[in-house]
Design a protein around this motif. Structure first.
Motif, PDB file in Angstrom:
ATOM      1  N   GLY A 110       0.881  -1.436   0.019  1.00 25.97           N
ATOM      2  CA  GLY A 110      -0.374   0.172  -0.051  1.00 25.97           C
ATOM      3  C   GLY A 110       1.017   1.158  -0.070  1.00 25.97           C
ATOM      4  O   GLY A 110       1.470   1.754  -1.035  1.00 25.97           O
ATOM      5  N   GLN A 111       0.950   2.003   1.129  1.00 23.18           N
ATOM      6  CA  GLN A 111       1.620   3.149   1.275  1.00 23.18           C
ATOM      7  C   GLN A 111       3.154   2.896   1.669  1.00 23.18           C
ATOM      8  O   GLN A 111       3.879   3.813   1.761  1.00 23.18           O
ATOM      9  N   GLY A 112       3.291   1.861   2.371  1.00 18.53           N
ATOM     10  CA  GLY A 112       4.642   1.746   3.227  1.00 18.53           C
ATOM     11  C   GLY A 112       5.269   0.061   2.938  1.00 18.53           C
ATOM     12  O   GLY A 112       6.421   0.024   3.464  1.00 18.53           O
ATOM     13  N   GLN A 139      -5.484   3.273 -10.363  1.00 16.79           N
ATOM     14  CA  GLN A 139      -6.729   3.976 -10.078  1.00 16.79           C
ATOM     15  C   GLN A 139      -6.472   5.556 -10.194  1.00 16.79           C
ATOM     16  O   GLN A 139      -7.025   6.353  -9.924  1.00 16.79           O
ATOM     17  N   GLU A 140      -4.944   5.885 -10.553  1.00 11.94           N
ATOM     18  CA  GLU A 140      -4.554   7.357 -10.439  1.00 11.94           C
ATOM     19  C   GLU A 140      -3.336   7.540 -11.572  1.00 11.94           C
ATOM     20  O   GLU A 140      -3.629   8.133 -12.286  1.00 11.94           O
ATOM     21  N   LYS A 141      -2.449   6.861 -11.571  1.00 15.86           N
ATOM     22  CA  LYS A 141      -1.133   7.122 -12.145  1.00 15.86           C
ATOM     23  C   LYS A 141      -1.035   6.545 -13.543  1.00 15.86           C
ATOM     24  O   LYS A 141      -0.079   7.055 -14.375  1.00 15.86           O
ATOM     25  N   GLU A 610     -12.014  12.855  -0.576  1.00 13.39           N
ATOM     26  CA  GLU A 610     -11.367  13.995  -0.211  1.00 13.39           C
ATOM     27  C   GLU A 610     -10.099  13.586   0.806  1.00 13.39           C
ATOM     28  O   GLU A 610     -10.602  12.695   1.834  1.00 13.39           O
ATOM     29  N   ARG A 611      -9.182  13.878   0.529  1.00 15.40           N
ATOM     30  CA  ARG A 611      -8.165  13.743   1.825  1.00 15.40           C
ATOM     31  C   ARG A 611      -8.459  14.805   2.854  1.00 15.40           C
ATOM     32  O   ARG A 611      -8.165  16.161   2.720  1.00 15.40           O
ATOM     33  N   ARG A 612      -8.599  14.291   3.893  1.00 13.52           N
ATOM     34  CA  ARG A 612      -9.002  15.288   5.378  1.00 13.52           C
ATOM     35  C   ARG A 612      -7.885  14.967   6.521  1.00 13.52           C
ATOM     36  O   ARG A 612      -6.999  14.009   6.179  1.00 13.52           O
TER      37      ARG A 612
HETATM   38 MO   LIG Z   1      -3.385   6.921  -3.968  1.00 15.75          MO
END
Ligand SMILES: [Mo]
Ligand SMILES: Nc1nc2c(c(=O)[nH]1)N[C@H]1C(S)=C(S)[C@@H](COP(=O)(O)OP(=O)(O)OC[C@H]3O[C@@H](n4cnc5c(=O)[nH]c(N)nc54)[C@H](O)[C@@H]3O)O[C@H]1N2
Ligand SMILES: Nc1nc2c(c(=O)[nH]1)N[C@H]1C(S)=C(S)[C@@H](COP(=O)(O)OP(=O)(O)OC[C@H]3O[C@@H](n4cnc5c(=O)[nH]c(N)nc54)[C@H](O)[C@@H]3O)O[C@H]1N2
Ligand code: SF4
Length: 730
Positions: A110-112, A139-141, A610-612
């Motif tokens: 994932g992120q790490g 899904q994004e890049k 949204e990122r919060r």
């Molecule tokens: Mo992402």
């Protein structure tokens, strides 16, 4: 007590900044977390989210044993031996009956955690005989990666915004780095730019975000209309001749064709469609052209909205047209140590060998988009997907169209989830394999995007493994071995004696291979990073020793700016400005001018995700980690809310063409009328503190999104453009 005081070097695993942290333990509890000054990129910086990491390590939904789903949907504990042998047998059966094309893999970090999942997962994919690697990155890049292939010659020639701290002019397109970060020490860098009268910050965002508030110019674009805005911006650059001709002549091909395409753009009309005054667009074009240096950075507001790939093409053209590329304070390429992405090339016949069976999707950068998953599984096609391995992804919450995906995965003959927690995805799997957490095993993230300085942190385990959990490297080794296929050989005992335990020798083996290769291909840059070989040691071994003896991270290489140009991989070393598919889509924008922005009956555009302050993908399951924002409300301009008779704090129904979900109304003056937002990173089930019963906390946003609403080329979802209506709750 001495053990109470010891600070363990590790990293935050919640976003791609992977800030260095120091953790003070109290038993297995994270008693205190602070930023680690010795970390090469974060230098002591963290945001508020990292300080709550105990809620990732210790919570009620941690997995402790392998599980097998029973026909009634409940789970029984089974032994590792049983789990491995049954899964291996089923994988072999599907592979040998239908070929490896019936099997797919999602995730791998994932992120790490790209080392255990990403690198070792490759051995399982090989044994499965599949190249169908689905990923959140698709899904994004992937629109950007596809463009990189066309423009720079390879899909993994990746451009970074890490020079932002040296830039005079900064353009943020559809990103809110105050919350999402995306470059080192984001808030410090943003404050520095905002407080310097000689530097300019421009933000393109429908919402007046915290970042937009700090900007010199906020272009409050109409949702989904960025392609018009960017076309107008480049139109002005060309029509006012603000273009850097010298740069274009020296570094690119196709400038004349591209300039011709933009000479015809009706800039006033397009700016108007985007909701921005043409004088503001002109001011930005002139400012950008006159700036000494500029960095442009986009993120999901560009990628996950209408014209996703075209938006990114227009973004990629902008620094090239203005000559802000390949210098200090501009966008630059960077080297990759590990193959987080690759290059997908069509074969000699011009087609891809590994197109998917049902939708015919091509790979981009080696990856496949989650948006096609429901159709690739839920089909009568003889070559449909029948088996799926998910590692580090909660796809039943994070992929578009939860309902379609849920129906699809129920048709799989085999679904296995490898995770640290009992997720929505795990609950629908035939087998659930418990992974040790990222603080219980050797791990590394490959989101190292630095240039000219590239660094890496390999983290050591700081707490013992929970229950019977295993690191993924061991899970994959067992699975691949049980399938009778070749697996990774650990780093030999005689190497790095006293520095690595058995677990590390296996976990780090593929990284060791990559490091040795990197030390050879980048020898001068590696030497500049101060890698000193002991007598008889190879540069690869010296670099690897530096990595494993630097628990807070270390530099791998220090490049010369000119090295960057080697990453333009076309034979003539020039960047291609012309991408015919994109110029065609640009032309077709004109037809859209006549159409309304949202379809009839759905007057509002919802940004689903949204990122919060208190969301972090699907990584924190326990709602108790949140200090505020418990509900994950629907942010709406008070004027809009009044139109629908909805007051602050009430529950309403947010309905898309796909479904309706309950949302809590949250007045928000920073929202543009007509634009509402729900947070990413909610919608997980967890036991209620009072009743003990499991319930869902916050909106499950992908109930509202539809698989087919995505970019025609890259299939990246339109998560930021979901037409909805709001209804009072009956
Ligand atoms: Mo992402
Ligand atoms: N707090 C927190 N930080 C995170 C994460 C997290 O879950 N929580 N996740 C991480 C991950 S995986 C990622 S990919 C990044 C994403 O980071 P970002 O892309 O920066 O985050 P978002 O909030 O999804 O979207 C960015 C902005 O796009 C704007 N936007 C919406 N629609 C449009 C549009 O049509 N045009 C334009 N120009 N802008 C639009 C939104 O108003 C929002 O401010 O964040 C990372 N950081
Ligand atoms: N509607 C909407 N949907 C979105 C987005 C949006 O903005 N809107 N954003 C999208 C984006 S940009 C992204 S990146 C994705 C992210 O969505 P996913 O791809 O699902 O990734 P994460 O949420 O990072 O996944 C986390 C999973 O990994 C598990 N995990 C944590 N540590 C480990 C470990 O060490 N080993 C293993 N095996 N598992 C571990 C966690 O428990 C969790 O279940 O969501 C996407 N989905
Ligand atoms: S910026 Fe990202 S990596 Fe750094 S502390 Fe915050 S969430 Fe963690």
């Amino acid at each position: 007590m001495a053990t109470m005081q010891r600070k363990h070097a590790s990293a935050c695993i919640l976003c791609d900044s992977n800030c260095g942290i120091l953790i003070t333990l109290d038993g297995s509890k994270f008693a205190k977390i602070q930023g680690h000054k010795a970390h090469p990129t974060s230098e002591g910086y963290t945001c508020q989210k990292a300080l709550r990491l105990d809620h990732y390590q210790n919570h009620a939904d941690r997995l402790t044993h392998p599980l097998k789903r029973k026909p009634d949907g409940s789970f029984e504990k089974i032994s590792w031996e049983q789990a491995i042998s049954e899964i291996a047998a089923k994988l072999i059966e599907i592979r040998d009956t239908h070929s490896g094309r019936a099997l797919a893999y999602y995730g791998g970090g994932g992120q790490g955690n790209h080392m255990q999942g990403g690198l070792h997962g490759g051995f399982l994919r090989k044994a499965m005989g599949t190249r169908f690697a689905y990923s959140a990155l698709a899904q994004e890049k992937t629109g950007g990666f596809w463009l990189a292939g066309k423009m720079y010659g390879r899909q993994d020639s990746h451009v970074t915004a890490d020079q932002i701290e040296h830039a005079d002019y900064v353009l943020f397109l559809g990103t809110n780095p105050w919350q999402s970060h995306g470059f080192p020490r984001a808030r410090i860098t943003l404050k520095a730019i905002a407080s310097d009268p000689n530097r300019t910050m421009v933000v393109v965002d429908p919402r007046r975000t915290k970042t937009a508030e700090m900007a010199d110019i906020h272009m409050a674009v109409r949702p989904g209309q960025d392609a018009f805005l960017m076309a107008a911006l480049i139109g002005v650059l060309v029509q006012e001749d603000l273009v850097d001709h010298e740069f274009l002549d020296r570094r690119t091909t196709g400038a004349q064709d591209v300039m011709q395409a933009f000479a015809e753009i009706p800039v006033e009309v397009y700016a108007d469609r985007a909701g921005i005054e043409i004088e503001v667009v002109r001011k930005v074009a002139r400012g950008l052209s006159a700036a000494k240096s500029a960095v442009i950075r986009h993120d999901l507001g560009f990628e996950q909205s209408l014209h996703s790939t075209l938006n990114i093409y227009l973004e990629y053209l902008t620094p090239l047209m203005t000559g802000h590329f390949g210098r200090e304070g501009t966008n630059v390429f960077h080297y990759l140590l590990a193959p987080l992405i690759t290059h997908s090339e069509a074969g000699a016949d011009g087609d891809y060998e590994w197109r998917t069976a049902v939708t015919g999707m091509m790979p981009i950068a080696g990856l496949y988009p989650p948006n096609i998953l429901p159709r690739e599984i839920d089909s009568d096609h003889p070559d449909r997907l029948r088996g799926l391995i998910v590692d580090s992804g909660n796809i039943l919450n994070s992929t578009a169209d939860t309902t379609a995906l849920e129906a699809a995965v129920k048709k799989l003959e085999l679904m296995v989830t490898i995770d640290v927690a009992m997720t929505e995805t795990a609950r629908l799997s035939h087998y659930v394999l418990p992974a040790s957490s990222q603080f219980e095993k050797w791990e590394a993230s490959f989101f190292n995007f630095g240039f000219p300085r590239l660094s890496l942190q390999v983290r050591q385990p700081i707490v013992p493994a929970t229950g019977e959990t295993l690191p993924e490297s061991e899970i994959y080794r067992r699975l691949v071995t049980a399938m009778g296929e070749k697996t990774m050989a650990p780093i030999p005992e005689k190497k790095f004696a006293g520095l690595l335990d058995d677990q590390a020798r296996l976990a780090l083996a593929p990284l060791y291979m990559l490091v040795r290769r990197y030390a050879t291909t980048q020898s001068a840059a590696v030497a500049r990073a101060g890698v000193i070989a002991e007598s008889g040691e190879t540069p690869g071994d010296a670099l690897f020793r530096k990595i494993i003896t630097s628990p807070s991270g270390t530099d791998l290489s220090v490049h010369e700016m000119e090295d960057m140009w080697a990453l333009v991989r076309h034979a003539d070393g020039r960047i291609r400005l012309v991408v015919p598919e994109m110029l065609q889509e640009l032309k077709e924008l004109a037809d859209e001018l006549k159409q309304p922005i949202t379809p009839a009956g759905f007057p509002l555009v919802l940004m689903a995700g949204e990122r919060r302050s208190y969301n972090a993908n699907q990584i924190y399951r326990s709602p108790h980690w949140r200090k505020t924002e418990q509900e994950g409300g629907l942010r709406i301009h008070p004027e809009d809310a009044k139109k629908y008779n909805l007051t602050d704090g009430v529950t309403a129904v947010c309905e898309s063409k796909r479904a309706g979900i309950d949302v809590v109304i949250e007045y928000d003056e920073s929202a543009q009328p007509g634009f509402v937002s729900l947070p990413h990173g909610y919608g997980m089930q967890y036991p209620d503190e009072q009743t003990g019963e499991r319930r869902v906390f916050g909106p499950r946003i992908n109930m509202l999104t539809a698989s087919e609403d995505c970019d025609p080329l890259a299939k990246t979802p339109y998560h930021k453009f979901v037409p909805v209506r709001l209804l009072a709750k009956q």
